[in-house]
Design a protein around this motif. Structure first.
Motif, PDB file in Angstrom:
ATOM      1  N   LEU A 147     -17.044  31.712  -5.530  1.00 30.26           N
ATOM      2  CA  LEU A 147     -18.396  31.867  -6.061  1.00 30.26           C
ATOM      3  C   LEU A 147     -18.495  33.051  -7.022  1.00 30.26           C
ATOM      4  CD1 LEU A 147     -20.493  31.140  -2.841  1.00 30.26           C
ATOM      5  CD2 LEU A 147     -20.087  29.620  -4.783  1.00 30.26           C
ATOM      6  N   CYS A 148     -17.837  34.154  -6.674  1.00 29.95           N
ATOM      7  CA  CYS A 148     -17.882  35.329  -7.556  1.00 29.95           C
ATOM      8  C   CYS A 148     -17.142  35.062  -8.865  1.00 29.95           C
ATOM      9  CB  CYS A 148     -17.283  36.545  -6.842  1.00 29.95           C
ATOM     10  SG  CYS A 148     -18.374  37.232  -5.563  1.00 29.95           S
ATOM     11  N   THR A 149     -16.095  34.256  -8.825  1.00 30.26           N
ATOM     12  CA  THR A 149     -15.397  33.877 -10.054  1.00 30.26           C
ATOM     13  C   THR A 149     -16.317  33.056 -10.942  1.00 30.26           C
ATOM     14  OG1 THR A 149     -13.224  33.925  -8.998  1.00 30.26           O
ATOM     15  CG2 THR A 149     -13.424  32.615 -11.007  1.00 30.26           C
ATOM     16  N   ALA A 150     -17.096  32.161 -10.339  1.00 33.71           N
ATOM     17  CA  ALA A 150     -18.056  31.361 -11.114  1.00 33.71           C
ATOM     18  C   ALA A 150     -19.078  32.268 -11.794  1.00 33.71           C
ATOM     19  CB  ALA A 150     -18.756  30.354 -10.204  1.00 33.71           C
ATOM     20  N   LEU A 151     -19.571  33.271 -11.069  1.00 25.78           N
ATOM     21  CA  LEU A 151     -20.532  34.202 -11.647  1.00 25.78           C
ATOM     22  C   LEU A 151     -19.902  35.041 -12.756  1.00 25.78           C
ATOM     23  CD1 LEU A 151     -22.389  35.420  -8.419  1.00 25.78           C
ATOM     24  CD2 LEU A 151     -23.269  33.879 -10.183  1.00 25.78           C
ATOM     25  N   MET A 152     -18.658  35.468 -12.557  1.00 28.34           N
ATOM     26  CA  MET A 152     -17.955  36.230 -13.599  1.00 28.34           C
ATOM     27  C   MET A 152     -17.816  35.417 -14.872  1.00 28.34           C
ATOM     28  SD  MET A 152     -14.872  38.315 -11.698  1.00 28.34           S
ATOM     29  CE  MET A 152     -14.253  38.871 -13.283  1.00 28.34           C
ATOM     30  N   ASN A 153     -17.452  34.149 -14.712  1.00 28.35           N
ATOM     31  CA  ASN A 153     -17.288  33.290 -15.888  1.00 28.35           C
ATOM     32  C   ASN A 153     -18.611  33.088 -16.629  1.00 28.35           C
ATOM     33  OD1 ASN A 153     -14.533  32.960 -15.513  1.00 28.35           O
ATOM     34  ND2 ASN A 153     -14.768  31.115 -14.272  1.00 28.35           N
ATOM     35  N   LEU A 154     -19.697  32.992 -15.880  1.00 30.44           N
ATOM     36  CA  LEU A 154     -21.009  32.847 -16.501  1.00 30.44           C
ATOM     37  C   LEU A 154     -21.406  34.111 -17.263  1.00 30.44           C
ATOM     38  CD1 LEU A 154     -23.200  31.023 -13.808  1.00 30.44           C
ATOM     39  CD2 LEU A 154     -22.791  30.240 -16.145  1.00 30.44           C
ATOM     40  N   VAL A 155     -21.252  35.248 -16.604  1.00 30.64           N
ATOM     41  CA  VAL A 155     -21.730  36.508 -17.159  1.00 30.64           C
ATOM     42  C   VAL A 155     -20.865  37.003 -18.315  1.00 30.64           C
ATOM     43  CG1 VAL A 155     -22.118  38.953 -16.639  1.00 30.64           C
ATOM     44  CG2 VAL A 155     -22.870  37.205 -15.025  1.00 30.64           C
ATOM     45  N   TYR A 156     -19.539  36.889 -18.162  1.00 27.57           N
ATOM     46  CA  TYR A 156     -18.646  37.503 -19.137  1.00 27.57           C
ATOM     47  C   TYR A 156     -18.039  36.520 -20.147  1.00 27.57           C
ATOM     48  CZ  TYR A 156     -18.908  41.652 -16.210  1.00 27.57           C
ATOM     49  OH  TYR A 156     -19.369  42.745 -15.506  1.00 27.57           O
ATOM     50  N   GLN A 157     -18.039  35.226 -19.810  1.00 28.96           N
ATOM     51  CA  GLN A 157     -17.433  34.261 -20.722  1.00 28.96           C
ATOM     52  C   GLN A 157     -18.385  33.167 -21.187  1.00 28.96           C
ATOM     53  OE1 GLN A 157     -13.646  32.767 -19.325  1.00 28.96           O
ATOM     54  NE2 GLN A 157     -13.050  34.744 -18.485  1.00 28.96           N
ATOM     55  N   GLY A 158     -19.563  33.109 -20.600  1.00 33.37           N
ATOM     56  CA  GLY A 158     -20.541  32.115 -21.023  1.00 33.37           C
ATOM     57  C   GLY A 158     -20.139  30.689 -20.704  1.00 33.37           C
ATOM     58  N   ARG A 159     -19.399  30.481 -19.618  1.00 31.00           N
ATOM     59  CA  ARG A 159     -19.023  29.115 -19.225  1.00 31.00           C
ATOM     60  C   ARG A 159     -19.186  28.960 -17.721  1.00 31.00           C
ATOM     61  NH1 ARG A 159     -13.988  28.460 -16.943  1.00 31.00           N
ATOM     62  NH2 ARG A 159     -12.635  30.290 -16.933  1.00 31.00           N
ATOM     63  N   PHE A 160     -19.398  27.716 -17.298  1.00 30.17           N
ATOM     64  CA  PHE A 160     -19.590  27.424 -15.882  1.00 30.17           C
ATOM     65  C   PHE A 160     -18.312  26.815 -15.326  1.00 30.17           C
ATOM     66  CE2 PHE A 160     -21.568  24.814 -12.372  1.00 30.17           C
ATOM     67  CZ  PHE A 160     -21.909  25.907 -11.590  1.00 30.17           C
ATOM     68  N   GLY A 161     -17.574  27.583 -14.555  1.00 25.07           N
ATOM     69  CA  GLY A 161     -16.319  27.121 -13.982  1.00 25.07           C
ATOM     70  C   GLY A 161     -15.814  28.150 -13.003  1.00 25.07           C
ATOM     71  N   THR A 162     -14.793  27.790 -12.235  1.00 27.94           N
ATOM     72  CA  THR A 162     -14.284  28.696 -11.214  1.00 27.94           C
ATOM     73  C   THR A 162     -12.864  28.317 -10.823  1.00 27.94           C
ATOM     74  OG1 THR A 162     -14.802  29.738  -9.084  1.00 27.94           O
ATOM     75  CG2 THR A 162     -15.133  27.346  -9.248  1.00 27.94           C
ATOM     76  N   MET A 163     -12.334  28.968  -9.781  1.00 26.33           N
ATOM     77  CA  MET A 163     -11.046  28.585  -9.209  1.00 26.33           C
ATOM     78  C   MET A 163     -11.280  27.346  -8.344  1.00 26.33           C
ATOM     79  SD  MET A 163      -9.629  32.317  -7.937  1.00 26.33           S
ATOM     80  CE  MET A 163     -10.998  32.565  -6.785  1.00 26.33           C
TER      81      MET A 163
END
Length: 246
Positions: A147-163
């Protein structure tokens, strides 16, 4: 207390297998064993599950030491831990260079130590898995990590995705699986304490100096604001097909 916790953990562990098709008959699984609570819990659960033979699979473990990072786990402890579970342990070494960035532009482009460490560890695991004939690599990421990876991708990369819980590699016949994907970190932490897992000797020097730590704090605040935030975000990842990549 331990019995109730163990039952809850096993239920979510088995549910993850069924939901995301993580294991099949005749799988050979290599577990990335860092020595932290998550990977120790993962190895214990997989080793015990392999004895049930439904499905039939075998388990081996690999511990990768980074020669230039003061991040250490007692090898003796890991050897005893694996031996008690009837699992073979492979100890490997790796290293990386961070380089000297002289300008702000160089620093922006330079790969972060956490990325380089992870990439080199993963490369060692891939190579060993192929040498051993393993078709799956199991990693100890829990639900909070995903879940935190998903939030990182949203905040810092502008994409919705995760491990994802299951990821098929494109360039080799390997799958990465994350069997702890439905387990919150709090359950694993409590289980590790009750089982008496030995703490790592030295922690990573970059552990508290990363965007991930900031995001974890934001995630904790989100859960205080809305206790259902965890499940809302997880359901969104499920709906968008982000938890399985074939």
């Amino acid at each position: 207390m331990l019995e109730l916790l163990e039952r809850r953990i096993n239920e979510k562990f088995v549910k993850a297998f069924a939901t995301y098709r993580l294991l099949d008959d005749d799988d050979r699984v290599l577990v990335g064993l860092s020595g932290g609570k998550d990977s120790l819990c993962l190895l214990e659960l997989l080793a015990k599950r392999s004895l049930i033979k439904h499905p039939r699979f075998t388990v081996e473990a690999a511990h990768v030491r980074m020669e230039n990072i003061r991040y250490e786990t007692s090898t003796d402890y890991l050897e005893h831990f694996c031996s008690d579970l009837g699992v073979s342990l492979h100890v490997l070494s790796a290293s990386f260079q961070t380089g000297n960035a002289e300008t702000a532009e160089d620093r922006r482009r330079q790969k972060q130590p956490c990325f380089l460490c992870s990439w080199n560890r993963r490369k060692k695991l891939f190579n060993l898995a192929q040498e051993l004939g393993c078709n799956k690599i199991a990693l100890g990421h829990h639900q909070d990590d995903i879940l935190c990876t998903a939030l990182m991708n949203l905040v810092y990369q502008g994409r919705f995705g995760t491990m994802p819980a299951r990821l098929s590699m494109r360039k080799m016949s390997l799958q990465i699986i994350r069997p702890l994907c439905l387990l919150p970190e709090s359950d694993i932490q409590q289980y590790a304490e009750l089982r008496g897992y030995q703490r790592q000797v030295k922690l990573c020097p970059y552990e508290h100096d990363s965007h991930r730590m900031d995001i974890r704090e934001q995630f904790r605040l989100m859960e205080k604001t809305n206790p259902e935030a965890r499940f809302s975000l997880w359901n969104a990842l499920n709906r968008e097909g982000k938890l399985v990549e074939d």
